[in-house]
Design a protein around this motif. Structure first.
Motif, PDB file in Angstrom:
ATOM      1  N   SER A  78       1.229  -1.231  -0.116  1.00  0.00           N
ATOM      2  CA  SER A  78      -0.357   0.297   0.080  1.00  0.00           C
ATOM      3  C   SER A  78       1.140   1.199  -0.047  1.00  0.00           C
ATOM      4  CB  SER A  78      -1.032  -0.341   1.195  1.00  0.00           C
ATOM      5  OG  SER A  78      -0.168   0.133   2.305  1.00  0.00           O
ATOM      6  N   LYS A  79      -0.192   2.052  -0.009  1.00  0.00           N
ATOM      7  CA  LYS A  79       0.744   3.687  -0.328  1.00  0.00           C
ATOM      8  C   LYS A  79       1.260   4.362   1.122  1.00  0.00           C
ATOM      9  CE  LYS A  79      -1.088   5.134  -4.724  1.00  0.00           C
ATOM     10  NZ  LYS A  79      -1.775   5.619  -5.466  1.00  0.00           N
ATOM     11  N   HIS A  80       0.836   3.807   2.424  1.00  0.00           N
ATOM     12  CA  HIS A  80       0.502   3.923   3.759  1.00  0.00           C
ATOM     13  C   HIS A  80       1.271   2.936   4.947  1.00  0.00           C
ATOM     14  CE1 HIS A  80      -2.063   7.338   2.236  1.00  0.00           C
ATOM     15  NE2 HIS A  80      -2.779   6.429   2.042  1.00  0.00           N
ATOM     16  N   ILE A 133       3.790  -5.642  16.285  1.00  0.00           N
ATOM     17  CA  ILE A 133       4.469  -4.980  14.788  1.00  0.00           C
ATOM     18  C   ILE A 133       4.234  -3.893  15.517  1.00  0.00           C
ATOM     19  CG2 ILE A 133       4.829  -5.003  12.483  1.00  0.00           C
ATOM     20  CD1 ILE A 133       3.422  -8.151  13.524  1.00  0.00           C
ATOM     21  N   ASP A 134       5.351  -2.892  15.078  1.00  0.00           N
ATOM     22  CA  ASP A 134       4.782  -0.977  15.445  1.00  0.00           C
ATOM     23  C   ASP A 134       4.330  -0.916  14.283  1.00  0.00           C
ATOM     24  OD1 ASP A 134       5.841  -1.181  17.961  1.00  0.00           O
ATOM     25  OD2 ASP A 134       8.204  -0.691  17.405  1.00  0.00           O
ATOM     26  N   SER A 135       5.047  -0.692  13.138  1.00  0.00           N
ATOM     27  CA  SER A 135       4.664  -0.332  12.034  1.00  0.00           C
ATOM     28  C   SER A 135       5.774  -1.416  10.048  1.00  0.00           C
ATOM     29  CB  SER A 135       4.770   0.656  11.365  1.00  0.00           C
ATOM     30  OG  SER A 135       5.882   1.338  11.370  1.00  0.00           O
ATOM     31  N   VAL A 136       4.702  -1.356   9.220  1.00  0.00           N
ATOM     32  CA  VAL A 136       5.825  -1.273   8.572  1.00  0.00           C
ATOM     33  C   VAL A 136       5.361  -0.442   7.143  1.00  0.00           C
ATOM     34  CG1 VAL A 136       5.985  -3.247   5.882  1.00  0.00           C
ATOM     35  CG2 VAL A 136       5.107  -3.733   8.989  1.00  0.00           C
ATOM     36  N   LYS A 137       6.288   0.368   6.955  1.00  0.00           N
ATOM     37  CA  LYS A 137       6.496   0.564   5.971  1.00  0.00           C
ATOM     38  C   LYS A 137       6.247   0.817   3.621  1.00  0.00           C
ATOM     39  CE  LYS A 137      10.204   4.071   8.149  1.00  0.00           C
ATOM     40  NZ  LYS A 137       8.446   4.370   8.714  1.00  0.00           N
ATOM     41  N   PRO A 138       5.537   1.390   3.513  1.00  0.00           N
ATOM     42  CA  PRO A 138       5.158   1.322   1.895  1.00  0.00           C
ATOM     43  C   PRO A 138       6.292   0.925   1.254  1.00  0.00           C
ATOM     44  CG  PRO A 138       4.809   3.037   2.652  1.00  0.00           C
ATOM     45  CD  PRO A 138       5.997   2.878   4.179  1.00  0.00           C
ATOM     46  N   THR A 139       5.828  -0.144   0.400  1.00  0.00           N
ATOM     47  CA  THR A 139       7.092  -1.260  -0.268  1.00  0.00           C
ATOM     48  C   THR A 139       7.778  -1.656   0.265  1.00  0.00           C
ATOM     49  OG1 THR A 139       8.620   0.817  -0.598  1.00  0.00           O
ATOM     50  CG2 THR A 139       6.040   0.447  -2.292  1.00  0.00           C
ATOM     51  N   ARG A 158      -6.268   2.586  11.194  1.00  0.00           N
ATOM     52  CA  ARG A 158      -5.502   1.830   9.897  1.00  0.00           C
ATOM     53  C   ARG A 158      -5.149   0.311   9.501  1.00  0.00           C
ATOM     54  NH1 ARG A 158      -0.181   4.299  12.729  1.00  0.00           N
ATOM     55  NH2 ARG A 158      -1.049   5.965  13.737  1.00  0.00           N
ATOM     56  N   GLU A 159      -5.917   0.510   8.533  1.00  0.00           N
ATOM     57  CA  GLU A 159      -5.961  -1.062   7.353  1.00  0.00           C
ATOM     58  C   GLU A 159      -5.497  -1.269   7.171  1.00  0.00           C
ATOM     59  OE1 GLU A 159      -9.519  -0.063   4.639  1.00  0.00           O
ATOM     60  OE2 GLU A 159     -11.024   0.922   6.288  1.00  0.00           O
ATOM     61  N   LEU A 160      -5.236  -2.744   7.101  1.00  0.00           N
ATOM     62  CA  LEU A 160      -3.938  -3.615   7.239  1.00  0.00           C
ATOM     63  C   LEU A 160      -4.456  -4.026   5.690  1.00  0.00           C
ATOM     64  CD1 LEU A 160      -3.710  -6.552   9.855  1.00  0.00           C
ATOM     65  CD2 LEU A 160      -2.418  -4.235   9.358  1.00  0.00           C
ATOM     66  N   PRO A 161      -3.136  -4.587   4.703  1.00  0.00           N
ATOM     67  CA  PRO A 161      -3.374  -5.033   3.684  1.00  0.00           C
ATOM     68  C   PRO A 161      -4.279  -6.348   3.076  1.00  0.00           C
ATOM     69  CG  PRO A 161      -1.095  -4.754   3.971  1.00  0.00           C
ATOM     70  CD  PRO A 161      -1.802  -4.241   5.119  1.00  0.00           C
ATOM     71  N   LEU A 162      -5.450  -6.344   2.678  1.00  0.00           N
ATOM     72  CA  LEU A 162      -6.742  -7.363   2.468  1.00  0.00           C
ATOM     73  C   LEU A 162      -5.843  -8.305   1.676  1.00  0.00           C
ATOM     74  CD1 LEU A 162      -8.992  -5.800   0.298  1.00  0.00           C
ATOM     75  CD2 LEU A 162      -9.470  -6.716   3.083  1.00  0.00           C
ATOM     76  N   SER A 163      -4.208  -8.935   1.239  1.00  0.00           N
ATOM     77  CA  SER A 163      -3.587 -10.003   1.513  1.00  0.00           C
ATOM     78  C   SER A 163      -2.771 -10.533   2.297  1.00  0.00           C
ATOM     79  CB  SER A 163      -2.762  -9.635  -0.095  1.00  0.00           C
ATOM     80  OG  SER A 163      -1.209  -8.637   0.760  1.00  0.00           O
ATOM     81  N   TRP A 164      -3.079  -9.847   3.568  1.00  0.00           N
ATOM     82  CA  TRP A 164      -2.460 -10.230   4.693  1.00  0.00           C
ATOM     83  C   TRP A 164      -3.381 -10.858   5.182  1.00  0.00           C
ATOM     84  CZ3 TRP A 164       0.372  -5.670   7.413  1.00  0.00           C
ATOM     85  CH2 TRP A 164       1.534  -5.412   6.480  1.00  0.00           C
ATOM     86  N   PHE A 165      -5.004 -11.035   4.886  1.00  0.00           N
ATOM     87  CA  PHE A 165      -6.091 -12.270   5.681  1.00  0.00           C
ATOM     88  C   PHE A 165      -5.781 -12.910   4.629  1.00  0.00           C
ATOM     89  CE2 PHE A 165      -6.612  -8.004   7.408  1.00  0.00           C
ATOM     90  CZ  PHE A 165      -6.293  -7.909   8.505  1.00  0.00           C
ATOM     91  N   CYS A 166      -5.265 -13.022   3.052  1.00  0.00           N
ATOM     92  CA  CYS A 166      -5.532 -14.046   2.259  1.00  0.00           C
ATOM     93  C   CYS A 166      -4.117 -15.502   2.959  1.00  0.00           C
ATOM     94  CB  CYS A 166      -5.485 -14.069   1.056  1.00  0.00           C
ATOM     95  SG  CYS A 166      -6.650 -12.554   0.571  1.00  0.00           S
ATOM     96  N   LEU A 167      -3.345 -15.255   4.350  1.00  0.00           N
ATOM     97  CA  LEU A 167      -2.383 -16.388   4.211  1.00  0.00           C
ATOM     98  C   LEU A 167      -2.618 -17.114   3.591  1.00  0.00           C
ATOM     99  CD1 LEU A 167      -0.844 -13.937   7.712  1.00  0.00           C
ATOM    100  CD2 LEU A 167       0.658 -14.349   5.162  1.00  0.00           C
ATOM    101  N   PRO A 168      -1.575 -18.527   2.870  1.00  0.00           N
ATOM    102  CA  PRO A 168      -1.792 -19.424   3.054  1.00  0.00           C
ATOM    103  C   PRO A 168      -1.896 -20.461   4.288  1.00  0.00           C
ATOM    104  CG  PRO A 168       0.693 -19.130   2.198  1.00  0.00           C
ATOM    105  CD  PRO A 168      -0.705 -18.190   3.054  1.00  0.00           C
TER     106      PRO A 168
END
Length: 129
Positions: free
Chosen positions: A33-35, A73-79, A109-119
């Motif tokens: 994401s960009k944020h 986890i404190d934060s994950v920066k964009p890209t 602060r919304e988490l990226p949707l792909s993180w909810f699709c972990l295998p």
């Protein structure tokens, strides 16, 4: 990405391990994401699937974590990537699965949707040879 004992896990892979040996667990999150996202927690919960709709989460006598089963986890920066390491120790043989859940500390602060699709992670613990 999720790696168990150095092997990348996806829905079709079963990771074999030996009872009594610590098994490295690695969770790599990429923020596309960009944020920045965070803070949040990531919890790994093992269970057994009896294939009849029943899941057994009472495995404290069969599996233990080396360290904690929760990563803060404190934060994950964009890209950017963020990698978290842990280890599992299987005390009995059997087929086990890992359920990975995210817990946000701040609802805005919304988490990226792909993180909810972990295998799904399937681990087969076997007797040492």
């Amino acid at each position: 990405d999720i790696l168990v004992d150095g092997k990348l896990c996806d829905c079709d892979i079963v990771v074999d391990c030996k009872v009594g040996d610590p098994i490295p667990l690695e969770v790599k999150l990429t923020n596309w994401s960009k944020h920045s996202v965070g803070p949040f927690a990531l919890t790994v919960t093992p269970y057994q699937d009896y294939q009849n709709g029943v899941h057994n989460y009472e495995l404290q006598d069969a599996i233990t974590f080396v360290g904690s089963n929760t990563f803060y986890i404190d934060s994950v920066k964009p890209t950017k990537d963020s990698v978290y390491f842990g280890a599992l120790l299987f005390l009995y043989t059997g087929d086990f699965y890992l359920n990975i859940k995210f817990h946000e500390d701040n609802c805005s602060r919304e988490l990226p949707l792909s993180w909810f699709c972990l295998p799904s992670v399937h681990i087969r613990a076997m007797e040492p040879v």
